[in-house]
Design a protein around this motif. Structure first.
Motif, PDB file in Angstrom:
ATOM      1  N   TYR A  62      22.121 -37.180 -63.748  1.00  0.00           N
ATOM      2  CA  TYR A  62      21.682 -36.196 -62.746  1.00  0.00           C
ATOM      3  C   TYR A  62      22.858 -35.718 -61.911  1.00  0.00           C
ATOM      4  N   ARG A  65      25.077 -33.241 -63.628  1.00  0.00           N
ATOM      5  CA  ARG A  65      24.430 -31.940 -63.726  1.00  0.00           C
ATOM      6  C   ARG A  65      24.391 -31.243 -62.366  1.00  0.00           C
ATOM      7  N   ASP A  66      24.090 -32.037 -61.335  1.00  0.00           N
ATOM      8  CA  ASP A  66      23.949 -31.440 -60.006  1.00  0.00           C
ATOM      9  C   ASP A  66      25.297 -30.972 -59.447  1.00  0.00           C
ATOM     10  N   ARG A  69      25.813 -27.624 -61.127  1.00  0.00           N
ATOM     11  CA  ARG A  69      24.822 -26.631 -60.678  1.00  0.00           C
ATOM     12  C   ARG A  69      25.098 -26.228 -59.230  1.00  0.00           C
ATOM     13  N   PHE A  73      25.878 -22.638 -57.723  1.00  0.00           N
ATOM     14  CA  PHE A  73      25.055 -22.129 -56.606  1.00  0.00           C
ATOM     15  C   PHE A  73      25.948 -21.618 -55.476  1.00  0.00           C
ATOM     16  N   ASP A 186      25.065 -30.063 -49.305  1.00  0.00           N
ATOM     17  CA  ASP A 186      23.751 -29.418 -49.247  1.00  0.00           C
ATOM     18  C   ASP A 186      23.277 -29.216 -47.810  1.00  0.00           C
ATOM     19  N   ARG A 187      24.043 -29.663 -46.829  1.00  0.00           N
ATOM     20  CA  ARG A 187      23.695 -29.372 -45.434  1.00  0.00           C
ATOM     21  C   ARG A 187      24.411 -28.117 -44.906  1.00  0.00           C
ATOM     22  N   GLN A 190      22.257 -25.816 -42.901  1.00  0.00           N
ATOM     23  CA  GLN A 190      21.954 -26.368 -41.571  1.00  0.00           C
ATOM     24  C   GLN A 190      23.181 -26.266 -40.662  1.00  0.00           C
TER      25      GLN A 190
ATOM     26  N   PRO B 181      16.146 -30.980 -63.517  1.00  0.00           N
ATOM     27  CA  PRO B 181      15.739 -31.864 -62.415  1.00  0.00           C
ATOM     28  C   PRO B 181      16.394 -31.478 -61.078  1.00  0.00           C
ATOM     29  N   PHE B 182      15.613 -31.548 -60.019  1.00  0.00           N
ATOM     30  CA  PHE B 182      16.099 -31.270 -58.662  1.00  0.00           C
ATOM     31  C   PHE B 182      15.666 -32.415 -57.759  1.00  0.00           C
ATOM     32  N   TRP B 183      16.619 -33.111 -57.175  1.00  0.00           N
ATOM     33  CA  TRP B 183      16.317 -34.259 -56.309  1.00  0.00           C
ATOM     34  C   TRP B 183      16.541 -33.859 -54.862  1.00  0.00           C
ATOM     35  N   ASP B 186      16.394 -30.814 -49.985  1.00  0.00           N
ATOM     36  CA  ASP B 186      17.558 -29.951 -49.745  1.00  0.00           C
ATOM     37  C   ASP B 186      17.931 -29.133 -50.982  1.00  0.00           C
ATOM     38  N   ARG B 187      17.217 -29.320 -52.084  1.00  0.00           N
ATOM     39  CA  ARG B 187      17.436 -28.481 -53.265  1.00  0.00           C
ATOM     40  C   ARG B 187      16.473 -27.285 -53.308  1.00  0.00           C
ATOM     41  N   ALA B 189      16.558 -24.370 -51.927  1.00  0.00           N
ATOM     42  CA  ALA B 189      17.203 -23.070 -52.139  1.00  0.00           C
ATOM     43  C   ALA B 189      17.620 -22.922 -53.602  1.00  0.00           C
ATOM     44  N   GLN B 190      18.068 -24.022 -54.217  1.00  0.00           N
ATOM     45  CA  GLN B 190      18.418 -23.963 -55.641  1.00  0.00           C
ATOM     46  C   GLN B 190      17.163 -23.768 -56.495  1.00  0.00           C
TER      47      GLN B 190
END
Lengths: 200, 200
Positions: A62, A65-66, A69, A73, A186-187, A190, B181-183, B186-187, B189-190
């Motif tokens: 994961y 991949r993240d 991605r 993004f 990812d913040r 915010q 998969p998105f965990w 906070d994902r 927006a993706q």
């Protein structure tokens, strides 16, 4: 002038790299400067008992991949190298030594090290690779090598890691704005709202 | 009709609660339905070796602050109760039993349980509290209590947790769209961009 933003990161952290490409212009747009603070997550994890996400069996696929991605993004080039994660004490020591001489050059080095690792696949865990990056910035190689092996710069990095733990930093990237902590690239949304509204 | 979205969550997860308030309208705006899949993170963590973020010393104060800041950011009411995190097998079993009878009522129960915990401070780890929530949705209390104690519904939840692990789920919320998969909430927006562009 508003308080500077503190930006903690490990040179081996892909999310830290993504933040490194975003935080300065975002801060500048709101009249803030940024204190870059490289740390060693391995030292921090000894305190928290945490394990790097790519080393947790179910999380590694994961995470890989993240990373990519999230880079797409955010429209930042990223390629995770074969050897990953890696130890980054040479790069972090280089940053602090340079910062004592010329903060602008320290920032340029940090970008070069991060892009070297995550765009060009350079193994910045190797001292020689860090010295090459310094040479590319015009540093005298012998002097740079001597500095990176000095006790003073080793102590400087240790102190930076201790200060980060004292500031409750437990991951990378970790951004603190006027005492408010933000963990993770990812913040960013915010952080942007916080800077715009002075908190929310 | 496009594939449904899978939405895995633990009823004790604040980020899962935040996602529960967002995922259905977002999916519907892109012609998708959502399969809600409550799981027990404790079972999943036995496989991954992970530890809930609020139980890691240095992370707990950050987590508590981030839960509430993320709720404000997403404009969702949230209050973390005194007892937290809590075991949620009664709520998860209730969901699956209801889903077998009436999927709409299962969804209504899930919202009521999540809002009960994170808005009204109800301790949904208690069977009686879960039965009260069911009563509020018009369920016959005796029949509901009997169902929650049945081996069939216990096995149903076990199977759901195993299926989640097989699907590489390791946290809450965890959203899977056409295999991607998105965990984390906070994902969002993706996820929105992914649904809009069919990947990116």
């Amino acid at each position: 002038m508003a308080n500077p933003i503190d930006f903690y990161f490990d040179f081996s952290s892909p999310y830290g790299y993504l933040m490194s490409e975003k935080i300065d212009p975002l801060a500048a747009a709101h009249g803030r400067s940024v204190n870059w603070r490289p740390i060693l997550l391995g030292v921090v994890y000894k305190t928290t008992g945490a394990v790097a996400m790519p080393l947790v069996p179910l999380k590694r696929p994961y995470a890989l991949r993240d990373f990519e991605r999230s880079a797409r993004f955010l429209d930042v080039p990223l390629h995770i190298p074969e050897a990953f994660p890696i130890p980054t004490q040479h790069a972090a020591r280089a940053f602090y030594w340079l910062e004592g001489q010329d903060p602008g050059r320290a920032r340029a080095f940090a970008h070069a090290a991060y892009r070297g690792l995550f765009v060009d696949g350079k193994d910045i865990s190797q001292l020689e690779v860090v010295l090459d990056i310094g040479a590319g910035l015009g540093l005298a190689r012998e002097q740079f090598a001597a500095a990176l092996g000095s006790d003073a710069v080793k102590e400087r990095l240790k102190a930076a890691c201790s200060a980060a733990i004292d500031a409750q930093v437990f991951g990378s990237p970790f951004v603190i704005i006027d005492g408010e902590p933000f963990w993770g690239v990812d913040r960013l949304a915010q952080i942007e709202r916080w800077l715009k509204e002075g908190g929310f």
